[in-house]
Design a protein around this motif. Structure first.
Motif, PDB file in Angstrom:
ATOM      1  N   GLU A 170      -9.950   4.957  11.105  1.00 36.37           N
ATOM      2  CA  GLU A 170      -9.454   4.896   9.733  1.00 36.37           C
ATOM      3  C   GLU A 170     -10.612   5.380   8.868  1.00 36.37           C
ATOM      4  O   GLU A 170     -11.611   4.670   8.729  1.00 36.37           O
ATOM      5  CB  GLU A 170      -9.144   3.449   9.336  1.00 36.37           C
TER       6      GLU A 170
ATOM      7  N   ILE B 290      -3.155   6.832   7.060  1.00 39.95           N
ATOM      8  CA  ILE B 290      -1.870   6.266   6.649  1.00 39.95           C
ATOM      9  C   ILE B 290      -2.041   5.389   5.401  1.00 39.95           C
ATOM     10  O   ILE B 290      -1.231   5.446   4.482  1.00 39.95           O
ATOM     11  CB  ILE B 290      -1.243   5.500   7.833  1.00 39.95           C
ATOM     12  N   ALA B 291      -3.112   4.601   5.366  1.00 44.53           N
ATOM     13  CA  ALA B 291      -3.347   3.747   4.194  1.00 44.53           C
ATOM     14  C   ALA B 291      -4.227   4.433   3.150  1.00 44.53           C
ATOM     15  O   ALA B 291      -4.000   4.291   1.954  1.00 44.53           O
ATOM     16  CB  ALA B 291      -3.993   2.431   4.629  1.00 44.53           C
TER      17      ALA B 291
ATOM     18  N   SER C  95       1.293   8.567   6.057  1.00 42.14           N
ATOM     19  CA  SER C  95       2.563   7.872   5.803  1.00 42.14           C
ATOM     20  C   SER C  95       2.405   7.100   4.498  1.00 42.14           C
ATOM     21  O   SER C  95       1.791   7.611   3.572  1.00 42.14           O
ATOM     22  CB  SER C  95       2.926   6.967   6.990  1.00 42.14           C
ATOM     23  N   LYS C  96       2.881   5.863   4.431  1.00 41.83           N
ATOM     24  CA  LYS C  96       2.736   5.012   3.239  1.00 41.83           C
ATOM     25  C   LYS C  96       2.911   5.775   1.918  1.00 41.83           C
ATOM     26  O   LYS C  96       4.030   5.997   1.498  1.00 41.83           O
ATOM     27  CB  LYS C  96       1.413   4.250   3.298  1.00 41.83           C
TER      28      LYS C  96
ATOM     29  N   TYR D 203      -7.213  -0.937  12.614  1.00 43.49           N
ATOM     30  CA  TYR D 203      -5.774  -1.211  12.661  1.00 43.49           C
ATOM     31  C   TYR D 203      -5.017   0.100  12.606  1.00 43.49           C
ATOM     32  O   TYR D 203      -5.281   0.936  11.735  1.00 43.49           O
ATOM     33  CB  TYR D 203      -5.355  -2.089  11.473  1.00 43.49           C
ATOM     34  N   HIS D 204      -4.075   0.281  13.518  1.00 46.87           N
ATOM     35  CA  HIS D 204      -3.324   1.536  13.529  1.00 46.87           C
ATOM     36  C   HIS D 204      -1.821   1.338  13.655  1.00 46.87           C
ATOM     37  O   HIS D 204      -1.092   2.302  13.922  1.00 46.87           O
ATOM     38  CB  HIS D 204      -3.841   2.438  14.646  1.00 46.87           C
ATOM     39  N   GLY D 205      -1.348   0.117  13.490  1.00 47.10           N
ATOM     40  CA  GLY D 205       0.093  -0.112  13.533  1.00 47.10           C
ATOM     41  C   GLY D 205       0.486  -1.105  14.608  1.00 47.10           C
ATOM     42  O   GLY D 205      -0.378  -1.667  15.301  1.00 47.10           O
TER      43      GLY D 205
ATOM     44  N   TRP E  79       0.796  -1.230   0.000  1.00 44.22           N
ATOM     45  CA  TRP E  79       0.000   0.000   0.000  1.00 44.22           C
ATOM     46  C   TRP E  79       0.823   1.272   0.000  1.00 44.22           C
ATOM     47  O   TRP E  79       0.308   2.349   0.329  1.00 44.22           O
ATOM     48  CB  TRP E  79      -0.997   0.038   1.185  1.00 44.22           C
TER      49      TRP E  79
ATOM     50  N   ASP F 177      -6.690   8.469  10.974  1.00 47.76           N
ATOM     51  CA  ASP F 177      -5.509   7.719  10.532  1.00 47.76           C
ATOM     52  C   ASP F 177      -5.672   7.425   9.041  1.00 47.76           C
ATOM     53  O   ASP F 177      -6.315   6.455   8.649  1.00 47.76           O
ATOM     54  CB  ASP F 177      -5.382   6.435  11.365  1.00 47.76           C
TER      55      ASP F 177
ATOM     56  N   SER G  58       3.241   3.782  12.328  1.00 46.88           N
ATOM     57  CA  SER G  58       3.004   3.518  13.755  1.00 46.88           C
ATOM     58  C   SER G  58       3.504   4.681  14.606  1.00 46.88           C
ATOM     59  O   SER G  58       2.857   5.075  15.582  1.00 46.88           O
ATOM     60  CB  SER G  58       3.708   2.227  14.182  1.00 46.88           C
TER      61      SER G  58
ATOM     62  N   ASN H 123       7.544   6.574  10.382  1.00 46.24           N
ATOM     63  CA  ASN H 123       6.700   5.475   9.873  1.00 46.24           C
ATOM     64  C   ASN H 123       5.292   5.666  10.409  1.00 46.24           C
ATOM     65  O   ASN H 123       5.051   6.533  11.260  1.00 46.24           O
ATOM     66  CB  ASN H 123       7.271   4.101  10.258  1.00 46.24           C
TER      67      ASN H 123
HETATM   68  C1  LIG Z   1       0.048   0.524   7.769  1.00 44.21           C
HETATM   69  C2  LIG Z   1      -0.806   1.270   8.717  1.00 44.21           C
HETATM   70  C3  LIG Z   1      -0.272   1.800   9.910  1.00 44.21           C
HETATM   71  C4  LIG Z   1       1.147   1.540  10.348  1.00 44.21           C
HETATM   72  O1  LIG Z   1       2.101   2.081   9.502  1.00 44.21           O
HETATM   73  P1  LIG Z   1       3.602   1.454   9.523  1.00 44.21           P
HETATM   74  O2  LIG Z   1       4.387   2.376   8.682  1.00 44.21           O
HETATM   75  O3  LIG Z   1       3.472   0.075   8.947  1.00 44.21           O
HETATM   76  O4  LIG Z   1       4.030   1.436  10.943  1.00 44.21           O
HETATM   77  C5  LIG Z   1      -1.104   2.546  10.706  1.00 44.21           C
HETATM   78  N1  LIG Z   1      -2.385   2.771  10.370  1.00 44.21           N
HETATM   79  C6  LIG Z   1      -2.923   2.286   9.249  1.00 44.21           C
HETATM   80  C7  LIG Z   1      -4.356   2.602   8.910  1.00 44.21           C
HETATM   81  C8  LIG Z   1      -2.170   1.491   8.389  1.00 44.21           C
HETATM   82  O5  LIG Z   1      -2.728   0.946   7.304  1.00 44.21           O
END
Ligand SMILES: *Cc1c(COP(=O)(O)O)cnc(C)c1O
Length: 457
Positions: A228, A264-265, A290-291, A156-158, A64, A262, A124, A122
């Motif tokens: 999320e 991140i994804a 992130s990601k 899910y948050h890491g 991702w 969050d 997390s 990152n």
């Molecule tokens: C991947 C993810 C994380 C964690 O990110 P990392 O860089 O793998 O530590 C946190 N929250 C969500 C929604 C994610 O998909």
């Protein structure tokens, strides 16, 4: 062992050396007694290539992260230029142009009101930063009793302990429970669980009533709610209606509880808009990114927050209100440069617009899977498309997880030149945005055959 000239390397021998010294993430290493480890020599566009020239379509964007392809010429050029200038510098007391420009652009791009950018390295870590900042904000504002967090079921948050605590995917969490802080968990608005005939919106509103009740009951001890937005990715690409976010924003404000989004994804266009929060017309108090931030090149994360939060920490040093959190690689110039090149592609190539056409094509191609006797749902949110398969279509009884049917699909897809990595009984596509129609056809075909293979007994 010394480096071997690249033309003498072989995938199998590299994999064998790997298994003698490495330990891979999210893996039962014993699986590799029978499951070949894939050694990759190079990537180009949406494709990965091994040492024998076998190619794999990266349908999951390498977990991702990838947005515009492997070895993207624009990101490569930007990184090469930055390498000659500055690789890294301490980010306390010092700054540099890539970080400043990146923060300026993120402030401009993210929902209104998010005017401050804190960098980490990152996803997390970004979640840890948001949790600590929220708690610390309330302390600085004279409300030290606000120490708890609320999360959604199946979120899910890491993987670090704080991030793990606010997640609720049991597979990742149960074992470590004795180490984790206690959080409140609200039922998920996940549309998969709506009643037959019920709209996703009606279900989200019905589920929000539980959230509202928990907020009313616990507001005094709650620092923040973390969600999320729109898609619970690691929880099996489960999706929900944006009205839930609109209501949550309004309720968080009313109850004096922070909202942490969050993304991140889901950020950077995955859901069809630059940020998922846009679809609910909301601004959270904290936005974790992130990601895709670096286009899948380098680890970097950002926590965007408000001037109100920033102001609560701004005081004489001796009052001890400062946010004394740090990571050694905070604001790494190379990572910031990759992020800037990525944002530049967004600005000049307008992928969000072309993705609309691609997403429609993918949806139309994958729709055929709905008729499969073991497929319970085909769902899509922008460039994320998921196919859930079940033991019994009518009752939606899942296959037992111990049967590991998703792994059959993983193996099948690799054999057929596609990287699909099902989450339990959910096959999904989250391709880089440069994917074309022929590649999408291949992804869907290989997934369809894989599902057939995994459910034919
Ligand atoms: C991947 C993810 C994380 C964690 O990110 P990392 O860089 O793998 O530590 C946190 N929250 C969500 C929604 C994610 O998909």
């Amino acid at each position: 062992m010394n480096a071997i000239p690249e033309n003498q390397l072989h995938s199998a021998s590299l994999a064998a050396r790997d298994l003698r010294v490495l330990w891979h993430p999210c893996t039962q290493m014993k699986d590799h007694e029978t499951l070949p480890l894939v050694a990759i020599r190079r990537g180009s566009g949406a494709w990965l290539e091994d040492f024998e020239g076998k190619r794999y379509l990266d349908a999951v964007s390498s977990w991702w992260v990838n947005l515009f392809g492997h070895a993207n010429p624009r990101i490569n050029a930007a990184l090469s230029a930055q390498l000659d200038k500055l690789e890294h510098v301490i980010f306390a007391g010092f700054t540099h142009e890539p970080a400043v420009r990146l923060a300026e652009q993120l402030v401009a791009l993210t929902p209104p009101g998010l005017t401050r950018c804190f960098l980490a390295d990152n996803g997390s870590a970004a979640v840890e930063v948001a949790l600590k900042m929220s708690f610390h904000y309330w302390r600085n504002r004279g409300l030290p009793q606000k120490t708890r967090f609320m999360t959604l079921q199946n979120s899910y948050h890491g993987e670090t302990l704080g991030a793990l605590a606010v997640g609720s995917v049991e597979l990742y969490k149960t074992l470590y429970k004795p180490l984790l802080m206690d959080v409140l968990t609200a039922p998920s608005p996940d549309s998969y669980n709506r009643e037959p005939g019920e709209s996703c919106e009606a279900y989200a509103l019905r589920q929000f009533a539980h959230m509202e009740r928990l907020l009313a009951e616990h507001a005094a001890e709650l620092a923040a709610v973390i969600v999320e937005p729109l898609v619970q990715c690691a929880g099996g690409m489960r999706m929900y209606h944006p009205v839930y976010l609109t209501r949550l924003r309004e309720a968080c404000t009313r109850y004096g509880v922070h909202m942490i989004a969050d993304e991140i994804a889901v950020g950077f266009g995955r859901t069809g808009t630059m940020f998922a929060c846009e679809q609910a017309s909301i601004s959270p108090d904290f936005l974790c990114l992130s990601k895709g931030l670096t286009g899948g090149y380098l680890p970097l994360s950002a926590v965007m927050t408000t001037e109100d939060v920033y102001a609560a920490f701004y005081d004489e040093y001796t009052n001890l209100t400062a946010f004394l959190h740090s990571h050694s690689y905070t604001g790494n110039p190379l990572a910031c440069t990759a992020a800037l090149a990525t944002l530049d592609i967004f600005a000049t190539e307008r992928p969000i617009e072309s993705n609309r056409i691609k997403a429609a094509y993918l949806g139309q191609r994958a729709r055929q899977l709905e008729d499969h006797p073991h497929v319970s749902e085909v769902r899509q949110c922008g460039m994320i498309l998921a196919v859930e398969f079940v033991k019994d279509k009518r009752s939606r009884e899942p296959y037992p997880w111990t049967e590991r049917r998703g792994q059959l699909i993983y193996r099948h897809s690799l054999q057929n030149g596609v990287l699909l990595r099902p989450i339990g009984n959910v096959v999904y596509f989250m391709p880089p945005y440069i994917v074309d129609e022929t590649e999408m056809d291949l992804m869907v075909q290989v997934a369809a055959d894989g599902i057939e293979l995994a459910t034919c007994d």
